[in-house]
Scaffold this motif. Structure first.
Motif, mmCIF file in Angstrom:
data_model
loop_
_atom_site.group_PDB
_atom_site.id
_atom_site.type_symbol
_atom_site.label_atom_id
_atom_site.label_comp_id
_atom_site.label_asym_id
_atom_site.label_seq_id
_atom_site.Cartn_x
_atom_site.Cartn_y
_atom_site.Cartn_z
ATOM 1 N N GLU A 34 0.823 -1.208 0.000
ATOM 2 C CA GLU A 34 0.000 0.000 0.000
ATOM 3 C C GLU A 34 0.858 1.259 0.000
ATOM 4 N N SER A 35 1.935 1.262 0.805
ATOM 5 C CA SER A 35 2.809 2.437 0.869
ATOM 6 C C SER A 35 3.520 2.663 -0.450
ATOM 7 N N ARG A 36 4.015 1.607 -1.062
ATOM 8 C CA ARG A 36 4.694 1.747 -2.347
ATOM 9 C C ARG A 36 3.738 2.264 -3.413
ATOM 10 N N ALA A 37 2.519 1.787 -3.392
ATOM 11 C CA ALA A 37 1.531 2.241 -4.377
ATOM 12 C C ALA A 37 1.208 3.715 -4.193
ATOM 13 N N LEU A 38 1.057 4.145 -2.953
ATOM 14 C CA LEU A 38 0.757 5.554 -2.684
ATOM 15 C C LEU A 38 1.922 6.455 -3.089
ATOM 16 N N MET A 39 3.163 6.044 -2.769
ATOM 17 C CA MET A 39 4.327 6.844 -3.142
ATOM 18 C C MET A 39 4.472 6.942 -4.651
ATOM 19 N N TRP A 40 4.254 5.825 -5.344
ATOM 20 C CA TRP A 40 4.371 5.846 -6.799
ATOM 21 C C TRP A 40 3.291 6.727 -7.420
ATOM 22 N N LYS A 41 2.077 6.662 -6.888
ATOM 23 C CA LYS A 41 0.994 7.501 -7.394
ATOM 24 C C LYS A 41 1.317 8.982 -7.204
ATOM 25 N N TYR A 42 1.920 9.315 -6.057
ATOM 26 C CA TYR A 42 2.253 10.716 -5.789
ATOM 27 C C TYR A 42 3.373 11.191 -6.702
ATOM 28 N N SER A 45 2.134 11.842 -10.192
ATOM 29 C CA SER A 45 1.269 13.022 -10.315
ATOM 30 C C SER A 45 2.054 14.292 -10.659
#
Length: 253
Positions: A34-42, A45
């Motif tokens: 979940e953390s890796r996905a959120l960081m990659w999404k940010y 962006s």
């Protein structure tokens, strides 16, 4: 001797482990799916940067403002640092030396961001606060470096002029200063190089320049514009680092 090294390494490792335990830091949380996905999404962006002509003009203005803040702040710090370096080097007695060193320690012990926050409250938002913040902190650093340079300068040229009947001021001006001026200029250029980066950061507390543009962009979730500002900061630092290093080598050489 090796045993001492192992003891030092063990003490450092224990200190690091104790720091993690005291702060309750868990680096494993960064590696979860979940953390890796959120960081990659940010990170994604931020792309692509805003390269519109209107925003690039604002970037150019912010870049010039950042350069001006750092240049004026460094110039003011150089003058103030030299004025404090003379008594700090013992040129006016022990009492003046102790007082000047106390002032220099005070100025450089307060970080630029803290000075900027204080100056924003005193002078308001904008480049003036950033300029004063850089000048005050840098004066403490440059003054200490100048004082050590003056203390280590060879005394023979000034003594020869004194023995020939020259006043103390002229002996200092023509006997000591020619030997230390290249080093003083090199220190000033090096601090200007550092202040370019700090001027970009000080905008976070409203001190103007590219830093203030970056803070506004991130606050409004305009990541595309924020990436443009970050690229401008990197290019500015690379150019100034290269130019400053070249000038210092020429002066010292």
């Amino acid at each position: 001797m090796r045993s001492v090294h192992w003891i030092v390494l063990a003490a450092l490792a224990a200190s690091i482990w104790a720091s993690f335990a005291f702060l309750s830091l868990n680096l494993g949380e960064l590696l979860t799916v979940e953390s890796r996905a959120l960081m990659w999404k940010y990170v994604v962006s931020f792309f692509a940067p805003d390269l519109s002509s209107e925003y690039l003009m604002r970037i150019g203005q912010g870049t010039l403002e950042t350069i001006a803040i750092s240049a004026i702040g460094t110039a003011l710090a150089t003058v103030l640092g030299l004025l404090l370096a003379l008594p700090a080097a013992g040129r006016f007695g022990i009492v003046a030396r102790a007082a000047a060193r106390l002032v220099l320690n005070f100025l450089r012990s307060i970080p630029e961001l803290v000075w900027a926050a204080l100056m924003v409250m005193a002078a308001g938002l904008g480049p003036f606060a950033g300029t004063l913040a850089l000048a005050l902190h840098t004066a403490g650093v440059i003054g200490r470096l100048f004082a050590e340079t003056l203390e280590n300068a060879p005394a023979e040229p000034a003594q020869a002029l004194r023995l020939s009947g020259s006043p103390r001021s002229l002996a200092f001006l023509y006997g000591t200063m020619p030997n230390v001026v290249p080093q003083l200029v090199a220190y000033s250029l090096y601090r200007w190089e550092i202040n370019i980066r700090m001027a970009a950061v000080l905008g976070v507390v409203g001190a103007g320049g590219l830093g203030q543009m970056l803070y506004f962009s991130l606050s409004l979730f305009h990541q595309h514009q924020a990436l443009t500002v970050i690229i401008a900061m990197l290019l500015l630092v690379v150019i100034v680092d290269g130019a400053s290093a070249w000038l210092r080598q020429r002066l010292v050489g």
